[in-house]
Write an enzyme that holds these catalytic residues in place. Structure first.
Site, PDB file in Angstrom:
ATOM      1  N   TYR A  49       0.826  -1.212   0.000  1.00 60.23           N
ATOM      2  CA  TYR A  49       0.000   0.000   0.000  1.00 60.23           C
ATOM      3  C   TYR A  49       0.862   1.264   0.000  1.00 60.23           C
ATOM      4  O   TYR A  49       0.495   2.264   0.628  1.00 60.23           O
ATOM      5  CB  TYR A  49      -0.935  -0.021   1.210  1.00 60.23           C
ATOM      6  N   PHE A  57      -5.832   7.331   6.764  1.00 55.60           N
ATOM      7  CA  PHE A  57      -6.433   6.039   7.090  1.00 55.60           C
ATOM      8  C   PHE A  57      -5.413   4.899   7.111  1.00 55.60           C
ATOM      9  O   PHE A  57      -5.740   3.776   7.482  1.00 55.60           O
ATOM     10  CB  PHE A  57      -7.588   5.698   6.135  1.00 55.60           C
ATOM     11  N   ARG A  85     -12.036  -6.211 -11.023  1.00 58.53           N
ATOM     12  CA  ARG A  85     -12.376  -4.958 -10.316  1.00 58.53           C
ATOM     13  C   ARG A  85     -13.880  -4.706 -10.391  1.00 58.53           C
ATOM     14  O   ARG A  85     -14.499  -4.260  -9.429  1.00 58.53           O
ATOM     15  CB  ARG A  85     -11.622  -3.779 -10.938  1.00 58.53           C
ATOM     16  N   THR A  91     -15.010   0.770  -3.924  1.00 57.91           N
ATOM     17  CA  THR A  91     -14.182   0.503  -2.732  1.00 57.91           C
ATOM     18  C   THR A  91     -15.031   0.338  -1.473  1.00 57.91           C
ATOM     19  O   THR A  91     -14.834  -0.598  -0.691  1.00 57.91           O
ATOM     20  CB  THR A  91     -13.168   1.652  -2.526  1.00 57.91           C
ATOM     21  N   ARG A 102     -18.530  -6.722  -3.006  1.00 64.69           N
ATOM     22  CA  ARG A 102     -18.637  -5.782  -1.880  1.00 64.69           C
ATOM     23  C   ARG A 102     -20.077  -5.331  -1.691  1.00 64.69           C
ATOM     24  O   ARG A 102     -20.544  -5.141  -0.566  1.00 64.69           O
ATOM     25  CB  ARG A 102     -17.718  -4.591  -2.115  1.00 64.69           C
ATOM     26  N   ASN A 112     -13.544  -4.218   3.220  1.00 68.89           N
ATOM     27  CA  ASN A 112     -14.234  -4.426   1.940  1.00 68.89           C
ATOM     28  C   ASN A 112     -13.888  -5.784   1.315  1.00 68.89           C
ATOM     29  O   ASN A 112     -14.006  -5.989   0.118  1.00 68.89           O
ATOM     30  CB  ASN A 112     -13.960  -3.257   0.993  1.00 68.89           C
ATOM     31  N   GLU A 126       2.434  -5.969  -7.835  1.00 70.38           N
ATOM     32  CA  GLU A 126       1.823  -6.650  -6.689  1.00 70.38           C
ATOM     33  C   GLU A 126       2.015  -8.172  -6.753  1.00 70.38           C
ATOM     34  O   GLU A 126       2.225  -8.819  -5.725  1.00 70.38           O
ATOM     35  CB  GLU A 126       0.331  -6.308  -6.618  1.00 70.38           C
TER      36      GLU A 126
HETATM   37  P1  CMP Z   1      -8.057  -1.824  -1.456  1.00 71.75           P
HETATM   38  O1  CMP Z   1      -8.735  -2.046  -2.752  1.00 71.75           O
HETATM   39  O2  CMP Z   1      -7.320  -2.946  -0.844  1.00 71.75           O
HETATM   40  O3  CMP Z   1      -7.048  -0.579  -1.589  1.00 71.75           O
HETATM   41  C1  CMP Z   1      -6.718   0.269  -0.516  1.00 71.75           C
HETATM   42  C2  CMP Z   1      -7.521  -0.019   0.709  1.00 71.75           C
HETATM   43  O4  CMP Z   1      -7.538   1.020   1.667  1.00 71.75           O
HETATM   44  C3  CMP Z   1      -8.985  -0.161   0.288  1.00 71.75           C
HETATM   45  O5  CMP Z   1      -9.176  -1.349  -0.398  1.00 71.75           O
HETATM   46  C4  CMP Z   1      -9.679  -0.048   1.618  1.00 71.75           C
HETATM   47  O6  CMP Z   1      -9.616  -1.260   2.362  1.00 71.75           O
HETATM   48  C5  CMP Z   1      -8.799   0.988   2.298  1.00 71.75           C
HETATM   49  N1  CMP Z   1      -9.338   2.345   2.156  1.00 71.75           N
HETATM   50  C6  CMP Z   1      -9.435   3.076   1.058  1.00 71.75           C
HETATM   51  N2  CMP Z   1      -9.940   4.291   1.340  1.00 71.75           N
HETATM   52  C7  CMP Z   1     -10.143   4.312   2.663  1.00 71.75           C
HETATM   53  C8  CMP Z   1     -10.608   5.281   3.549  1.00 71.75           C
HETATM   54  N3  CMP Z   1     -10.971   6.496   3.125  1.00 71.75           N
HETATM   55  N4  CMP Z   1     -10.697   4.948   4.850  1.00 71.75           N
HETATM   56  C9  CMP Z   1     -10.316   3.712   5.270  1.00 71.75           C
HETATM   57  N5  CMP Z   1      -9.826   2.738   4.461  1.00 71.75           N
HETATM   58  C10 CMP Z   1      -9.751   3.047   3.167  1.00 71.75           C
END
Ligand code: CMP
Length: 152
Positions: A49, A57, A85, A91, A102, A112, A126
């Protein structure tokens, strides 16, 4: 043909949804070519990440993704990066459309359930974080003629 990285996150494992979600990828006709359960370390979380590490966050995201095991998969298919996706949905589970993973199973932005690479560049980066080349098991799907026409 493309390859993407999919992670079933700790909430997916804790909620006993592994089979349900893998079943969706299988039903779609995608090829799972590698799969393993592992614990994400803080260092791996920061690498994976990297684009989110400075965001407010991120500490909660790292705590969550390292909280219990995940299942990592490499999945092959035509346009698989976009297709997966779209199967995941937006998300946030609160915004994801019904019928998506989701949308059907999550009511959270953080929890998620599933991660999937968002571009070819991300997929290459990745996949290398989670799988050695020797762990990938690509195969010719013998039922392919029932999933798509030969010119697709
Ligand atoms: P993912 O697709 O794994 O990519 C980044 C992750 O960060 C996302 O899924 C969520 O689990 C998390 N995420 C993204 N935006 C937020 C946010 N605004 N607050 C908390 N978690 C977040």
């Amino acid at each position: 043909m493309q390859r993407t990285l999919v992670l079933l996150k700790p909430d997916c494992i804790q909620r006993r949804l592994i089979g349900e979600i893998i079943g969706r990828f299988e039903a779609k006709g995608l090829n799972i070519v590698a799969m393993k359960m592992l614990h994400v370390s803080p260092a791996l979380a920061q690498e994976h990440y990297a684009e989110h590490v400075a965001k407010p966050f991120y500490p909660a995201l790292e705590e969550f993704i390292t909280s219990s095991p995940i299942v990592a998969m490499a999945i092959d298919g035509l346009e698989v990066i976009r297709v997966v996706r779209e199967m995941l949905g937006a998300t946030s589970g609160l915004k994801a459309a019904p019928g998506t993973i989701r949308g059907d199973f999550s009511s959270s932005r953080q929890m998620n359930l599933v991660h999937a690479s968002d571009s070819e560049e991300s997929a290459v980066r990745e996949l290398k974080l989670y799988f050695a080349e020797s762990e990938l098991c690509p195969y010719a799907p013998t039922l392919i003629g029932s999933f798509k026409a030969s010119d697709e």
